[in-house]
Enzyme design. Sequence first.
Site, PDB file in Angstrom:
ATOM      1  CE  LYS A 131      -4.440  -2.024   1.222  1.00 63.33           C
ATOM      2  NZ  LYS A 131      -5.455  -2.100   2.318  1.00 63.33           N
ATOM      3  NE  ARG A 162      -7.785  -8.235   0.392  1.00 60.86           N
ATOM      4  CZ  ARG A 162      -7.361  -7.488  -0.532  1.00 60.86           C
ATOM      5  NH1 ARG A 162      -6.389  -6.770  -0.542  1.00 60.86           N
ATOM      6  NH2 ARG A 162      -7.893  -7.392  -1.755  1.00 60.86           N
TER       7      ARG A 162
HETATM    8  N1  HH2 Z   1      -7.405  -3.799   0.841  1.00 59.97           N
HETATM    9  C1  HH2 Z   1      -7.919  -3.659  -0.337  1.00 59.97           C
HETATM   10  C2  HH2 Z   1      -9.048  -4.389  -0.674  1.00 59.97           C
HETATM   11  N2  HH2 Z   1      -9.532  -5.304  -0.126  1.00 59.97           N
HETATM   12  N3  HH2 Z   1      -9.948  -5.997   2.149  1.00 59.97           N
HETATM   13  C3  HH2 Z   1      -9.677  -6.278   3.396  1.00 59.97           C
HETATM   14  N4  HH2 Z   1     -10.382  -7.009   4.099  1.00 59.97           N
HETATM   15  N5  HH2 Z   1      -8.626  -5.600   3.801  1.00 59.97           N
HETATM   16  C4  HH2 Z   1      -7.881  -4.485   3.169  1.00 59.97           C
HETATM   17  O1  HH2 Z   1      -7.047  -4.077   3.577  1.00 59.97           O
HETATM   18  C5  HH2 Z   1      -8.166  -4.563   1.721  1.00 59.97           C
HETATM   19  C6  HH2 Z   1      -9.370  -5.207   1.306  1.00 59.97           C
HETATM   20  C7  HH2 Z   1      -6.936  -2.930  -1.474  1.00 59.97           C
HETATM   21  O2  HH2 Z   1      -6.133  -3.754  -1.927  1.00 59.97           O
HETATM   22  P1  HH2 Z   1      -6.057  -4.073  -3.243  1.00 59.97           P
HETATM   23  O3  HH2 Z   1      -7.183  -5.417  -3.412  1.00 59.97           O
HETATM   24  O4  HH2 Z   1      -4.705  -4.899  -3.613  1.00 59.97           O
HETATM   25  O5  HH2 Z   1      -6.196  -3.262  -4.342  1.00 59.97           O
HETATM   26  P2  HH2 Z   1      -7.788  -2.586  -5.168  1.00 59.97           P
HETATM   27  O6  HH2 Z   1      -8.533  -2.412  -4.043  1.00 59.97           O
HETATM   28  O7  HH2 Z   1      -7.108  -1.666  -5.935  1.00 59.97           O
HETATM   29  O8  HH2 Z   1      -8.156  -3.697  -6.022  1.00 59.97           O
END
Ligand code: HH2
Length: 287
Positions: free
Chosen positions: A221, A255
């Site tokens: 992040k 995660r």
């Molecule tokens: N962060 C993201 C998405 N889902 N779910 C939980 N429970 N906790 C988190 O910190 C979290 C999440 C964001 O990360 P990412 O999926 O890599 O990116 P994007 O939202 O751009 O798909």
Amino acid sequence: MSARSTRPASGRFRVMGVLNVTPDSFSDGGRYLEPDLAIAHGIELEASGAAILDVGGESTRPGASPVGAREELRRVLPVIEGLVTSGGRAQISIDTSKTAVAAPAIAAGATFVNDVTALRGDPEMAALVASTGVDLCLMHMLGEPRTMQRDPRYDDVVDDVRAFLEARIELALAAGVSEQQILLDPGIGFGKTLEHNLELLRRLHELTALGCPVVVGTSRKAFLGAITGREVDQRVAATIATNVLAYERGARVFRVHDVAAVRDALAVTAATVTARWPPRTPTSSTT
Ligand code: HH2
């Protein structure tokens, strides 16, 4: 409650591999839009040590635009079906706040709903989770993805997040969800400054004290980039540091995108933290 429970025994942890089927996710956007590529990546994540695969069809990065349920479902359903058919043992999580996506995903084999709105996105979600018995992650987010990083403010970020999560637990329980289904997540990066993220990690034990397993999502992040000056795909070491620290403060579900590296770091951390000395059965080591 799913057969493959998300409640790790004391000291044990579970790695949740990120599987984004989106064109615009901040780290892996566009890489797994083809179902076959996404399924192969999911199988690879499991082989690397993921106990949970978190399949998402809508980016929630800061500034992201919402996606309709039909499109979100079109992205994720073939991937969930393919993962189930592949016969893997990892628990499948659907990263959505819409019942129109979660219900078919559960019917296809998902046993975990990762709801970044903590049941605020869809009034039907609590009932769906209650009636199906799947695991549910309640995550804290201030505002909504499009605007959440515009000057977020708290009285005390940890107290505010804890109070929010307590209220969402109450709401879920009132809707018939059982406590054993619930996991909590401080929502690192969701309406938080660098200082807020660091304070939440530093005082994470105040959230694990609520009694539900805590999930953390720091993987690659922006706040890690702000500290290290590294680009998104160069933040593995920074991701490991935050996950090891979060483990030590009681988090048990992690995660991440870089499953193998984080799994190894957490395996060593967990073995060290829970080690007995002298060991019950002597072990030999040359290093
Ligand atoms: N962060 C993201 C998405 N889902 N779910 C939980 N429970 N906790 C988190 O910190 C979290 C999440 C964001 O990360 P990412 O999926 O890599 O990116 P994007 O939202 O751009 O798909």
